[in-house]
Design an enzyme around this catalytic site. Structure first.
Site, PDB file in Angstrom:
ATOM      1  N   HIS A 117     -29.875  18.591  19.164  1.00 42.37           N
ATOM      2  CA  HIS A 117     -29.959  17.815  20.425  1.00 42.37           C
ATOM      3  C   HIS A 117     -29.758  18.681  21.661  1.00 42.37           C
ATOM      4  CE1 HIS A 117     -28.757  13.766  18.284  1.00 42.37           C
ATOM      5  NE2 HIS A 117     -29.861  14.298  17.807  1.00 42.37           N
ATOM      6  N   GLU A 170     -36.617   7.642  15.762  1.00 44.29           N
ATOM      7  CA  GLU A 170     -35.359   7.726  15.020  1.00 44.29           C
ATOM      8  C   GLU A 170     -34.195   7.965  15.957  1.00 44.29           C
ATOM      9  OE1 GLU A 170     -32.109   9.702  12.604  1.00 44.29           O
ATOM     10  OE2 GLU A 170     -33.167  10.456  14.356  1.00 44.29           O
ATOM     11  N   GLU A 171     -34.428   8.778  16.990  1.00 43.49           N
ATOM     12  CA  GLU A 171     -33.296   9.244  17.806  1.00 43.49           C
ATOM     13  C   GLU A 171     -32.610   8.148  18.596  1.00 43.49           C
ATOM     14  OE1 GLU A 171     -31.847  11.822  17.392  1.00 43.49           O
ATOM     15  OE2 GLU A 171     -33.181  13.454  16.829  1.00 43.49           O
ATOM     16  N   ASP A 214     -34.781  19.357  14.462  1.00 42.33           N
ATOM     17  CA  ASP A 214     -34.553  17.904  14.499  1.00 42.33           C
ATOM     18  C   ASP A 214     -35.673  17.242  15.271  1.00 42.33           C
ATOM     19  OD1 ASP A 214     -33.389  15.417  14.289  1.00 42.33           O
ATOM     20  OD2 ASP A 214     -31.880  15.787  15.831  1.00 42.33           O
ATOM     21  N   HIS A 229     -38.823  12.333  11.102  1.00 39.58           N
ATOM     22  CA  HIS A 229     -39.133  11.579  12.317  1.00 39.58           C
ATOM     23  C   HIS A 229     -39.825  12.473  13.347  1.00 39.58           C
ATOM     24  CE1 HIS A 229     -35.694  13.085  14.776  1.00 39.58           C
ATOM     25  NE2 HIS A 229     -34.999  13.034  13.658  1.00 39.58           N
ATOM     26  N   ASP A 272     -34.316  15.326   7.188  1.00 37.06           N
ATOM     27  CA  ASP A 272     -33.863  15.249   8.579  1.00 37.06           C
ATOM     28  C   ASP A 272     -32.480  15.884   8.712  1.00 37.06           C
ATOM     29  OD1 ASP A 272     -33.507  14.683  11.245  1.00 37.06           O
ATOM     30  OD2 ASP A 272     -32.998  12.568  10.934  1.00 37.06           O
TER      31      ASP A 272
END
Lengths: 477, 477
Positions: free
Chosen positions: A442, A340-341, A306, A294, A368
């Site tokens: 994140h 995606e997130e 990520d 993503h 991912d």
């Protein structure tokens, strides 16, 4: 290790290699590894370990389009850059698939503090807003804190005990689980659903212990979900040391208060794009194999692991095939999914379009889970599809084991390719070494420098080899 | 990866785990994994991942005794610290084994440069002396350079072409080998034996391309060997970028000169110590199981991966057993060997003493391949000993595979435990993920911060589990 002893020591190792007791022994019961496949996979890894571009693509993506959350201009820069790079590879076709995505912005203020404690006075807490959090009033919200360790514990509390308070979820990830994704899976319900339950019970805010195993005070963001009809409340993640300091204080001073101040904001949905590059198949062009990651990230850090890593690895698959002059029988698509997130809208749209256009996606592979050295892959799909293809998959694994991919697990391959599962697509998810992933996940620390070139390349090689196998053998129905 | 999708995704993964096609299927042909063993190994990893001390020991060792090369005061600090720590664990016995070690000092000057090139003038080169190098005269040695790529290529040159020149070995490590130790093994003969051959042929100095796969200019040291009767010459390692710059220049200007200036010095041998901590066995105290690493390092960097990691992991084995209240049947010895890097004198002495005292070393395990996540282990020993024990070893591996140790290779276990091989000791070497190891190896960048706590702990757990298995089942003769 030391000096020249090693010359012979490791030479003998290289010659004496036995993958003892397994892959090939087991495999021979079904099928000898095909020598041409063994050689072709070797050529894939030779290429990726000596002439790949994925690391420099990741460098650019991280440094020129960091914080590329859905709805941001950084995301659009990433779309332009990856489109250009895919174009430069000589794909049959490169295009952008439009999709409307959520648009939430963090804003400029995120602060938290313990206020006027009788024991420790006023002390700052390390904090970041969770995606879809509501803002607080301008000077923040100040309230007593109620610490809980699970959704059930909060649900069981009388609403009156929660009303007007800030709920504090503080169950750590379990450090004894070797696969850190399992530890994440067991803890992340607090972040995903905790604020919603807190809101329903009348809380004025919610703070959640960050999802990490590292003992530092860097807070880790991520999405939270407020159902239809539940008005969002301010919701944020605390750094681990801040969470522990707050918890320690609450043991001694149960009515201690914290202040939480956020000026994040929800906007109307916005037009965005997934990026797709395709090499058309020569024999069975209607059979499509997807490899992807993503392109969006959270809005802090550079999204290196990520999921910048997964994007550039997927692009590298096409690059390797072009470099090797490989002519695929089937159509290979690199898909860099939007959103995606916080929504999976890119993947939902992609699957809808596939269905509408009667496309036949035989397989889809997702990367991912970070850019670390590959340890294996997961397989997912409808039960019969999996069982009929597992003997082939194990033969492929027996070749890939030489390159680190030992583990085959059944279960979720990834949130994006997961949307294709009902269409009868066989799904694969790359599974790298997981120890370091949640150090960065994140967080502002998900930076290019934490990705290792060779580890990234080995992941790309594993993806390319899986695509090669599927292209050669197809998927049994 | 994103948000709450993961809760269920990874839960299903944890349940749906199949180590498909292998360990347990293969193992059942011989033996079901013993449930008590499975549970005990679980308890070892639970302990090491939640309550270990190895990471803080490594912190101390790296920051209070960096550059602990044989003969240095830093080495003696490391001896004192590890002795104290082993004492604090409640071992049956902690002692220091004296041994005379080589004493070579790097000195204060190491410089190299391209001098008075007609094309690029004078340019510095990044350089470190190799262990056992001779010093240069005070203003260095300046000479033309002859670039070669193998020992054979140098041997084949007429002495007249080498005499008075500086030999430059420039064969890179092969990036396409997945196991970087294999790439090292194929390249390190240049460093180990190149300067000796250059000296024999009349060269006035020798520079060697650093043994690393990273494209930077940090030079990597290591030992070189001048045989009896060969007068040492100045010998040094060049950073990769410096090596490439020099090589590029030589293509255009074959008679370009470099200057090399080193004031390293060889001293008389010096008294040193290996450090040994022992828990005496309750049933078979005369059967000894060694687990160890080497306490000395090169004299640049902190020796975090090479081999502080192996030392603290070996100490952690005793620590875990004490914490678990485990009473070993056999005697378990943690041995921190002196002088692995430039002499193996500690290991030679240890093996001599074992023989002299008629000690029965049934097994010896070494951790000296870095502190990264474990991927498996090597097995070495006399051929019959290995074959009679391999079925047991594969059963143990089948349990350890859950924790990352999938690979069993035959071949060298490590330079230190290797000295016990002729005594009929079964040898094991921990094999971690190797991608990053040669980024730091023998360089100023081998720092504490590059070691990951959980990866280090998983290695310690793997060592402890191997010791547990050997303690429970013994070794078949």
């Amino acid at each position: 290790m030391s000096m020249m002893q090693k010359t012979n020591q490791y030479r003998s190792l290289a010659l004496g290699l036995i993958l003892a007791g397994f892959p090939f022994h087991v495999a021979t019961a079904q099928q000898e590894p095909n020598e041409a496949d063994v050689a072709y996979v070797r050529s894939i890894f030779d290429k990726v370990l000596s002439q790949s571009s994925c690391y420099q693509w990741l460098d650019h993506l991280c440094h020129h389009a960091p914080k590329r959350v859905s709805g941001s201009s950084a995301y659009m820069s990433a779309v332009e850059y990856t489109t250009q790079m895919l174009d430069s590879l000589g794909c049959t076709r490169v295009y952008k698939q439009p999709v409307m995505v959520p648009h939430w912005e963090r804003g400029t203020v995120e602060r938290a503090s313990i206020v006027n404690s009788t024991l420790i006075g006023t002390q700052p807490l390390s904090v970041v807003a969770l995606g879809f959090s509501a803002p607080t009033p301008v000077l923040g919200v100040t309230a007593e804190v109620i610490e809980v360790h699970s959704l059930d514990e909060l649900e069981a509390l009388p609403d009156a005990k929660v009303k007007g308070k800030i709920v504090f979820f503080n169950r750590p990830m379990d450090p004894t689980l070797v696969n850190t994704f399992h530890a994440y899976g067991q803890a992340v319900d607090q972040r995903g659903y905790g604020p919603k339950i807190a809101a329903k019970k009348g809380a004025v805010g919610c703070v959640v212990r960050s999802m990490t195993l590292l003992r530092d005070d860097v807070p880790h963001s991520g999405g939270t979900r407020f159902d239809e009809g539940v008005a969002p409340i301010p919701a944020a993640a605390l750094g681990i040391l801040s969470a522990e300091r707050l918890s320690d204080l609450l043991k001694k001073e149960p009515n201690a208060k914290i202040n939480l101040e956020l000026n994040c904001r929800q906007y109307a949905d916005k037009l965005s794009y997934s990026v797709i590059g395709e090499i058309r198949g020569s024999e069975f062009p209607d059979e499509i194999i997807v490899v992807g990651g993503h392109l969006d990230t959270w809005d802090i850090g550079e999204g290196a692991h990520d999921d910048g890593a997964g994007c550039v690895q997927s692009m590298e698959v096409l690059h390797i095939f072009k470099r090797l002059g490989y002519k695929p029988k089937r159509t290979i698509r690199c898909v860099l999914f939007a959103n995606e997130e916080n929504g999976i809208r890119g993947a939902i749209k992609y699957a809808e379009e596939a269905l509408k256009n009667k496309e036949n996606h035989i397989a889809a592979i997702e990367s991912d889970a970070g850019g670390h050295a590959p340890k294996g892959f997961t397989v997912d799909g409808l039960p019969e599809l999996m069982s009929v293809n597992m003997p082939d998959i194990m033969n492929w694994r027996n070749i890939l084991a030489q390159y680190g991919a030992f583990i085959v697990e059944t279960g979720g391959a990834g949130a994006d390719v997961g949307e294709l599962k009902p269409q009868g697509t066989l799904l694969f998810g790359l599974r790298p070494e997981s120890q370091r992933y949640f150090d960065f996940h994140h967080a502002s620390t998900d930076l290019f420098e934490t990705v290792h070139k060779r580890e990234l390349e080995l992941g790309a090689g594993t993806l390319a080899a899986l695509v090669y196998f599927i292209d050669q053998y197809g998927v049994k129905k």
